[in-house]
Design an enzyme around this catalytic site. Sequence first.
Site, PDB file in Angstrom:
ATOM      1  N   ARG A  57       0.663  -1.150  -0.047  1.00  0.00           N
ATOM      2  CA  ARG A  57      -0.026  -0.015   0.043  1.00  0.00           C
ATOM      3  C   ARG A  57       0.767   1.219   0.069  1.00  0.00           C
ATOM      4  O   ARG A  57       0.484   2.282  -0.828  1.00  0.00           O
ATOM      5  CB  ARG A  57      -0.811  -0.168   1.124  1.00  0.00           C
ATOM      6  CG  ARG A  57      -2.170  -0.797   0.987  1.00  0.00           C
ATOM      7  CD  ARG A  57      -2.711  -1.148   2.244  1.00  0.00           C
ATOM      8  NE  ARG A  57      -1.667  -2.712   2.623  1.00  0.00           N
ATOM      9  CZ  ARG A  57      -2.034  -3.497   2.337  1.00  0.00           C
ATOM     10  NH1 ARG A  57      -2.915  -3.990   1.722  1.00  0.00           N
ATOM     11  NH2 ARG A  57      -0.843  -4.676   2.816  1.00  0.00           N
ATOM     12  N   THR A  58       1.762   1.307   0.934  1.00  0.00           N
ATOM     13  CA  THR A  58       2.577   2.532   1.059  1.00  0.00           C
ATOM     14  C   THR A  58       3.239   3.027  -0.202  1.00  0.00           C
ATOM     15  O   THR A  58       2.932   4.127  -0.882  1.00  0.00           O
ATOM     16  CB  THR A  58       3.656   2.563   2.454  1.00  0.00           C
ATOM     17  OG1 THR A  58       2.791   2.200   3.314  1.00  0.00           O
ATOM     18  CG2 THR A  58       4.217   3.934   2.553  1.00  0.00           C
ATOM     19  N   LYS A  86      26.203  -3.829  -2.077  1.00  0.00           N
ATOM     20  CA  LYS A  86      27.653  -4.034  -2.173  1.00  0.00           C
ATOM     21  C   LYS A  86      28.552  -3.563  -1.055  1.00  0.00           C
ATOM     22  O   LYS A  86      29.499  -3.518  -1.184  1.00  0.00           O
ATOM     23  CB  LYS A  86      27.827  -3.114  -3.614  1.00  0.00           C
ATOM     24  CG  LYS A  86      27.057  -4.071  -4.776  1.00  0.00           C
ATOM     25  CD  LYS A  86      27.761  -3.064  -5.956  1.00  0.00           C
ATOM     26  CE  LYS A  86      26.956  -3.278  -7.014  1.00  0.00           C
ATOM     27  NZ  LYS A  86      27.119  -2.378  -8.334  1.00  0.00           N
ATOM     28  N   ARG A 107      11.798   3.588   3.013  1.00  0.00           N
ATOM     29  CA  ARG A 107      11.235   2.744   4.086  1.00  0.00           C
ATOM     30  C   ARG A 107      12.693   1.957   4.085  1.00  0.00           C
ATOM     31  O   ARG A 107      13.100   1.362   3.320  1.00  0.00           O
ATOM     32  CB  ARG A 107      10.154   1.820   3.644  1.00  0.00           C
ATOM     33  CG  ARG A 107       9.885   0.591   4.573  1.00  0.00           C
ATOM     34  CD  ARG A 107       8.617  -0.112   4.125  1.00  0.00           C
ATOM     35  NE  ARG A 107       7.488   0.703   4.661  1.00  0.00           N
ATOM     36  CZ  ARG A 107       6.281   0.290   4.649  1.00  0.00           C
ATOM     37  NH1 ARG A 107       6.068  -1.049   4.082  1.00  0.00           N
ATOM     38  NH2 ARG A 107       5.121   0.982   4.908  1.00  0.00           N
ATOM     39  N   HIS A 135       5.884   5.820  11.309  1.00  0.00           N
ATOM     40  CA  HIS A 135       5.203   5.612   9.833  1.00  0.00           C
ATOM     41  C   HIS A 135       4.362   6.915   9.651  1.00  0.00           C
ATOM     42  O   HIS A 135       3.078   6.640   9.716  1.00  0.00           O
ATOM     43  CB  HIS A 135       4.596   4.699   9.785  1.00  0.00           C
ATOM     44  CG  HIS A 135       4.222   4.109   8.378  1.00  0.00           C
ATOM     45  ND1 HIS A 135       4.203   5.081   7.191  1.00  0.00           N
ATOM     46  CD2 HIS A 135       3.667   3.075   7.674  1.00  0.00           C
ATOM     47  CE1 HIS A 135       3.884   4.289   6.097  1.00  0.00           C
ATOM     48  NE2 HIS A 135       3.532   3.152   6.317  1.00  0.00           N
TER      49      HIS A 135
END
Length: 307
Positions: A57-58, A86, A107, A135
């Site tokens: 969703r986000t 890396k 995120r 959030h």
Amino acid sequence: MNFKEKFKEGIISAKDFNREDIEYILKRANEMRDDKKYRDLLKGKILATLFFEPSTRTRLSFESAMIRLGGQIIGFHSGDVSSIKKGETLADTIRTVENYCDGIVIRHSLEGSALLAAKFSKVPVINAGSGSGEHPTQALLDLFTMVHEGLKLDGLNIGIMGDLKYGRTVHSLSILLSNFDVNIYFISPKELMLRNRDKDYLRQKEVKYKEIEKYRDILNVLDVLYVTRIQKERFADIEEYDRVKGFYIFTKDDLKETKDHFKLMHPLPRVDEISPEIDNSPKSIFFKQAYYGIPTRKAVLSELLSD
Ligand code: NCD
């Protein structure tokens, strides 16, 4: 200072919002429900979505919101495909990506990740989930959902149930709610109660809250129950997760005990906390909540990225 100036470096924590900021963004989100009106607002702008953790969703609602405003998207959806794999530091990744875009949505599993990204970025950074921390845009869309589904924030009796320790949506939501006259019932097993630092913040803001383990006794008091998933991926010890999983399953019988105007919310994804047999009840608004991510994120993006 207006919203645009105040948040020009981005949206990192719900703690940065006062009541006026929240009311402003909810008003803008309401205006942005009209898709036609703003379809060129961010034309020529590029948003980078850097998702080091899973998301449905986000990420997709940020991307959809950006496209609906006429902007474009770049990014990656797994830590495995960026140069972090890396050995590159997050700081170096941000110092690179900022050259390619007008705003960054991030995120990441680290609690301080969005703050760190904002320190190194010359373009605004939006926290789309920082580990178990916060959030904030989810909390904005949660409030937008409540208001648009007929609830009043002042005087609200809200139950927040589930993983209150590791759930970042819960942290940002309770912080935003601290700007209103609410009664919060935090419902969880003892092991997953709110952390002291989160409770200290709420006490300092004089929020009326109670911590309880069983939700059935208070169902007839609540205007809204916000259910969350137990955050399996945050447990260091899987046996600890096994002890608390399945602690609550909200069913048809539970729904019968609620007030007529009661609403059941969930940021999703759900695992087994809400029985699917009640998905079609008008009281279940978690899929509408997912829709409200679009106008809310359009509002946030337009403030941060428009000229
Ligand atoms: C949540 C998240 O990622 O914090 N989902 C969301 O953004 N809607 C909730 C969760 O993962 O349980």
